[in-house]
Design a protein around this motif. Structure first.
Motif, short mmCIF file in Angstrom:
data_model
loop_
_atom_site.label_atom_id
_atom_site.label_comp_id
_atom_site.label_asym_id
_atom_site.label_seq_id
_atom_site.Cartn_x
_atom_site.Cartn_y
_atom_site.Cartn_z
N ALA A 429 2.57 7.69 -3.68
CA ALA A 429 1.56 7.29 -2.70
C ALA A 429 0.56 6.31 -3.31
O ALA A 429 0.09 5.38 -2.64
N VAL A 430 0.22 6.52 -4.59
CA VAL A 430 -0.77 5.67 -5.25
C VAL A 430 -0.18 4.33 -5.68
O VAL A 430 -0.81 3.27 -5.53
N MET A 431 1.06 4.33 -6.16
CA MET A 431 1.62 3.13 -6.78
C MET A 431 2.44 2.26 -5.84
O MET A 431 2.65 1.08 -6.13
N VAL A 432 2.92 2.81 -4.73
CA VAL A 432 3.77 2.04 -3.82
C VAL A 432 2.98 1.74 -2.56
O VAL A 432 2.71 2.64 -1.75
N SER A 433 2.57 0.49 -2.40
CA SER A 433 1.78 0.10 -1.23
C SER A 433 2.65 -0.38 -0.08
O SER A 433 2.22 -0.40 1.06
N ALA A 434 3.85 -0.81 -0.37
CA ALA A 434 4.77 -1.29 0.67
C ALA A 434 6.18 -0.91 0.24
O ALA A 434 6.39 -0.32 -0.81
N ASN A 435 7.14 -1.29 1.08
CA ASN A 435 8.53 -0.97 0.77
C ASN A 435 9.08 -1.97 -0.25
O ASN A 435 10.06 -2.69 -0.01
N SER A 436 8.43 -1.99 -1.41
CA SER A 436 8.78 -2.95 -2.46
C SER A 436 9.68 -2.28 -3.48
O SER A 436 9.33 -1.23 -4.04
N VAL A 437 10.82 -2.90 -3.76
CA VAL A 437 11.75 -2.33 -4.73
C VAL A 437 11.12 -2.32 -6.12
O VAL A 437 11.28 -1.35 -6.89
N VAL A 438 10.37 -3.37 -6.46
CA VAL A 438 9.74 -3.45 -7.78
C VAL A 438 8.72 -2.33 -7.96
O VAL A 438 8.68 -1.65 -9.00
N GLU A 439 7.86 -2.13 -6.95
CA GLU A 439 6.85 -1.08 -7.05
C GLU A 439 7.48 0.30 -7.12
O GLU A 439 7.02 1.17 -7.87
N GLN A 440 8.53 0.52 -6.33
CA GLN A 440 9.20 1.81 -6.38
C GLN A 440 9.87 2.05 -7.72
O GLN A 440 9.86 3.17 -8.24
N ASP A 441 10.44 1.00 -8.28
CA ASP A 441 11.05 1.12 -9.60
C ASP A 441 10.00 1.49 -10.64
O ASP A 441 10.20 2.39 -11.47
N GLN A 442 8.85 0.83 -10.59
CA GLN A 442 7.79 1.13 -11.55
C GLN A 442 7.27 2.55 -11.37
O GLN A 442 7.03 3.26 -12.35
N ALA A 443 7.10 2.97 -10.11
CA ALA A 443 6.59 4.31 -9.85
C ALA A 443 7.55 5.38 -10.36
O ALA A 443 7.14 6.38 -10.95
N VAL A 444 8.84 5.17 -10.12
CA VAL A 444 9.83 6.15 -10.58
C VAL A 444 9.85 6.22 -12.10
O VAL A 444 9.96 7.30 -12.69
#
Length: 470
Positions: A429-444
């Motif tokens: 919730a904190v790290m992914v602001s949109a449906n961005s593959v890069v942000e989701q990769d970083q969060a995971v």
């Protein structure tokens, strides 16, 4: 088979009777594991069939988890007073009847009610299952039987999604519950025949105030972590809800601790934590299950939203983890009967954290075999840790307190996994602001390194246990 062979001086039951008890306990465990795993993957179909919104459908799973968590310590304490047999028979009977009720439920409200009853029945059996095994098997075989129990749970975890998907593709969701009825009746007959009826601490009154405080504490903690795991966890309303539930859990927890320290016959004797072996083993288990909870929730996001795999492929990529547990857990349990369980479980933790680090450093384009190999290493490490650590917890208290130890073991497992899932939800919730593959990769990746950190804490705790034992 050595598990059922008798030697002079063995405590517990004769070999054949031990086998009947083991069959009853492991069948009930198998049902509980299958039920929880298969229902989670069926929630969308159940919501559509019963014409309810997704937030209400989530309670098809949460109702079971909440009622089980609230009653784990209660049933562990009750079994210590009136005996394992009546509590196990009650729990198994309730679970089986509630399973039939779930299958026959005409609407969502009745289904949720049946799931709550099912959770109560599941808590009655799961909270005392390791204690029952300890009571009927001699100490020289305790590690081996706990290793087989871990093998059963791991195998069930691997098979349950496939079986659930098969049932949903060929039959209706009601069969996810209906399949419990026949095994439940068989386990019930075995339990009635073989489990001895012998109150461990007969004549003790039941601590009703402690039971109410423990149920409030555990229930509020589960609700708080579930609020974190909500898709809207970042909203103000949910944040206020989290604070309220955590506040209630904290207040009732403090009241529970003060109560059991002053009560003559408390629900959970505080003296059980005076044993450094038991306390450190419990804390080590909690940290390790937090790590597992984080990983189990984070990896599907990596597989599906970053790598683009289907849900079925993601499930297959998970399979090496329980396979690794199944391969190692029985042998680790057997070794723990001959050598120090603390040393074996610490070695398993080291292997586990190496596997987690390998998963956290997966390349951007990883082959299936590469992901599977790293998951297999995690599973083998966890399997090497789990059964020796459980043996350490049970064997570090007197036999009369096995029920208490078994209940604490169930609580730390449940809350470790729930807390791990909540932490993943917060980070996403904190790290992914949109449906961005890069942000989701970083969060995971951050989540997986958090799992590494939790396992590192488990290693520190386990090493301190080794120094204390030495």
């Amino acid at each position: 088979m050595e598990l059922f062979s008798d030697k002079p001086g063995d405590e517990g039951l004769p070999g054949r009777e031990r086998g009947l008890v083991m069959a009853a306990v492991m069948t009930s465990t198998l049902m509980a594991v299958f039920d929880g795993t298969m229902v989670n993957i069926a929630l969308p179909q159940m919501a559509q069939a019963l014409n309810v919104a997704s937030p209400l459908a989530v309670w098809f799973a949460n109702g079971y988890l909440l009622s089980a968590a609230m009653t784990l310590l209660i049933f562990a304490a009750l079994a210590t007073r009136i005996g394992f047999r009546p509590v196990f028979i009650f729990g198994l009977s309730l679970f089986t009847l509630a399973s039939l009720g779930c299958a026959l439920s005409p609407d969502a409200n009745i289904l949720i009610g049946m799931r709550i009853l099912q959770g109560i029945g599941g808590a009655a059996t799961l909270s005392i299952a390791p204690a029952i095994l300890r009571s009927v098997f001699p100490g020289r075989l305790l590690g081996r039987i706990l290793g087989l129990n871990a093998l059963l749970i791991a195998s069930s975890t691997a098979v349950a999604p496939v079986l659930g998907g098969l049932l949903l593709s060929t039959l209706s969701w009601q069969w996810l519950f209906a399949i419990n009825v026949v095994p439940g009746l068989l386990a019930l007959m075995l339990g009635l025949k073989a489990i001895p009826h012998k109150p461990v601490l007969s004549g003790q009154t039941f601590d009703l105030r402690g039971a109410l405080l423990s149920a409030t504490m555990l229930g509020a903690a589960i609700m708080a972590t579930n609020s974190f795991a909500s898709p809207h966890a970042a909203s103000h309303a949910i944040s206020a809800s989290v604070i309220n539930w955590f506040g209630l859990a904290l207040i009732s927890g403090i009241a529970f601790i003060l109560h059991i320290r002053q009560a003559d016959k408390p629900l959970l004797p505080p003296a059980i934590f005076h044993s450094g072996r038991f306390s450190l083993a419990a804390l080590t288990s909690l940290a390790c299950f937090i790590s597992q909870g984080v990983t189990f929730v984070a990896l599907p996001f990596l597989f599906q939203r970053v790598y683009g795999y289907s849900a079925f492929t993601s499930a297959l990529l998970f399979t090496p983890w329980p396979v690794g547990i199944a391969l190692v857990a029985p042998w680790a349990g057997k070794l723990a009967d001959k050598y120090s369980p603390s040393i074996i479980s610490t070695a398993g933790l080291l292997f586990f954290v190496i596997g987690l680090m390998l998963l956290a450093t997966l390349p951007a384009t990883a082959a299936h075999w590469d992901i599977g190999l790293r998951s297999l290493i995690c599973g083998m490490g966890f399997g090497c840790f789990q059964s020796p650590n459980n043996r350490e917890m049970l064997s570090s208290v007197v036999r009369e307190w096995s029920g208490y130890a078994s209940g604490v073991l169930a609580v730390v497992r449940t809350f470790g996994q729930c807390l791990g899932a909540a932490l993943v939800s917060v980070l996403l919730a904190v790290m992914v602001s949109a449906n961005s593959v890069v942000e989701q990769d970083q969060a995971v990746r951050v989540c997986l390194w958090l799992a590494v950190a939790a396992s590192g804490c488990a290693i520190v705790l386990s090493l301190s246990r080794l120094r204390r034992n030495k």
